[in-house]
Design a protein around this motif. Structure first.
Motif, PDB file in Angstrom:
ATOM      1  N   ARG A   1       4.462  -2.954  13.817  1.00  0.00           N
ATOM      2  CA  ARG A   1       3.301  -3.050  12.929  1.00  0.00           C
ATOM      3  C   ARG A   1       3.714  -3.275  11.478  1.00  0.00           C
ATOM      4  O   ARG A   1       3.004  -3.945  10.725  1.00  0.00           O
ATOM      5  N   THR A   2       4.818  -2.688  11.081  1.00  0.00           N
ATOM      6  CA  THR A   2       5.307  -2.949   9.723  1.00  0.00           C
ATOM      7  C   THR A   2       5.699  -4.412   9.584  1.00  0.00           C
ATOM      8  O   THR A   2       5.463  -5.041   8.546  1.00  0.00           O
TER       9      THR A   2
ATOM     10  N   ARG B   1      -0.376   1.080  10.236  1.00  0.00           N
ATOM     11  CA  ARG B   1      -0.021   1.979  11.331  1.00  0.00           C
ATOM     12  C   ARG B   1      -1.175   2.879  11.762  1.00  0.00           C
ATOM     13  O   ARG B   1      -1.351   3.184  12.931  1.00  0.00           O
ATOM     14  N   ARG B   2      -1.986   3.297  10.770  1.00  0.00           N
ATOM     15  CA  ARG B   2      -3.021   4.282  11.076  1.00  0.00           C
ATOM     16  C   ARG B   2      -4.435   3.706  11.098  1.00  0.00           C
ATOM     17  O   ARG B   2      -5.292   4.235  11.804  1.00  0.00           O
ATOM     18  N   GLY B   3      -4.647   2.651  10.284  1.00  0.00           N
ATOM     19  CA  GLY B   3      -6.024   2.237  10.086  1.00  0.00           C
ATOM     20  C   GLY B   3      -6.534   1.211  11.059  1.00  0.00           C
ATOM     21  O   GLY B   3      -7.741   1.052  11.221  1.00  0.00           O
TER      22      GLY B   3
ATOM     23  N   THR C   1       1.621   1.624   0.952  1.00  0.00           N
ATOM     24  CA  THR C   1       0.192   1.752   1.289  1.00  0.00           C
ATOM     25  C   THR C   1      -0.187   0.826   2.436  1.00  0.00           C
ATOM     26  O   THR C   1      -0.904   1.223   3.374  1.00  0.00           O
TER      27      THR C   1
ATOM     28  N   THR D   1       1.776  -0.498   4.781  1.00  0.00           N
ATOM     29  CA  THR D   1       2.397  -0.094   6.043  1.00  0.00           C
ATOM     30  C   THR D   1       1.667   1.096   6.651  1.00  0.00           C
ATOM     31  O   THR D   1       1.405   1.133   7.871  1.00  0.00           O
ATOM     32  N   ARG D   2       1.312   2.047   5.798  1.00  0.00           N
ATOM     33  CA  ARG D   2       0.575   3.218   6.302  1.00  0.00           C
ATOM     34  C   ARG D   2      -0.793   2.816   6.858  1.00  0.00           C
ATOM     35  O   ARG D   2      -1.200   3.294   7.923  1.00  0.00           O
ATOM     36  N   ALA D   3      -1.466   1.910   6.154  1.00  0.00           N
ATOM     37  CA  ALA D   3      -2.776   1.452   6.641  1.00  0.00           C
ATOM     38  C   ALA D   3      -2.636   0.695   7.953  1.00  0.00           C
ATOM     39  O   ALA D   3      -3.463   0.837   8.860  1.00  0.00           O
TER      40      ALA D   3
END
Length: 253
Positions: free
Chosen positions: A100-101, A250-252, A244, A246-248
């Motif tokens: 995903r990254t 992975r989670r969003g 930001t 990468t976090r979105a």
């Protein structure tokens, strides 16, 4: 980072960049606004009297155009991701083993490639007008521009994910943020001639420091303090954007 990560990044980059190669005219259409500013606005600067004793106004204006392209290009990059989210094609990608990254980095690299090609074209077209770039400085300036563009693109992807599925938030925030950042960065006219409150607002705008760094680098002034400040701002935007985004991703999604 593993070999798999770089392979996935290349796969995503190829998927995103293929439509650009199939429709190169679309890339030229996106150049319409910066070309208008270059040929219709740039010549007016010579008659303003703001650059007397400071050399050609093109040395000041061309780096500003590149920053303007960076704001209007990578900052709107999330639109393509939003379309994929709404259309469902992003869901099909998520069931694949792609990292995903790597999905985020591959998309950001595509925006970098487009921005780099457009920046080189603007520089080449500006030379006959009187722009005299320092070769090494241009390479360094494009590296700073790349960092800044990748950061903005990653932030745009995070905003697109947060705006899904409606998309209204994405359009509202980008329009609300992009124009103040551009106008308060001094890409069109020197901020020194503005009122004090406007200069204070410009000093709080990180884009202002990146613009000044580009102008110094393109003139070969590597030891100018604006280069350090602008590079630090570009690195900060890139770090925050990638973290930001990468976090979105992975989670969003």
């Amino acid at each position: 980072m593993s070999v798999q990560f770089f392979r996935d990044t290349g796969t995503v980059f190829s998927r995103e960049f293929a439509p650009v190669l199939r429709e190169p005219l679309a890339l030229l259409f996106t150049m319409g606004q910066p070309l208008l500013f270059l040929f219709l606005f740039g010549p007016l600067l010579g008659g303003t009297g703001s650059f007397e004793g400071e050399g050609s106004p093109w040395q000041w204006f061309v780096p500003g155009i590149l920053i303007m392209m960076c704001l209007s290009g990578p900052m709107m990059a999330g639109y393509s991701l939003l379309v994929d989210l709404i259309g469902g094609s992003m869901e099909r990608m998520l069931v694949t083993p792609l990292n995903r990254t790597a999905m985020l980095v591959g998309r950001a690299m595509k925006e970098f490639a487009i921005l780099l090609a457009q920046a080189v074209l603007i520089i080449v077209l500006a030379v006959p007008l009187g722009f005299r770039p320092h070769l090494t400085g241009v390479l360094a300036g494009l590296a700073v521009l790349t960092l800044f563009g990748i950061g903005l693109g990653a932030l745009s992807f995070a905003l697109a994910i947060a705006s899904s599925p409606g998309g209204d938030l994405f359009y509202g925030v980008t329009q609300l943020v992009m124009f103040p950042l551009m106008l308060l960065s001094g890409v069109l006219l020197p901020m020194d001639s503005g009122p004090g409150w406007l200069q204070v607002a410009a000093a709080l705008n990180p884009v202002s420091y990146v613009v000044e760094a580009e102008r110094a680098l393109f003139s070969g002034l590597f030891t100018d303090m604006s280069v350090l400040y602008g590079t630090l701002c570009a690195c900060a935007v890139a770090a925050v954007g990638l973290a930001t985004g990468t976090r979105a991703m992975r989670r969003g999604v």
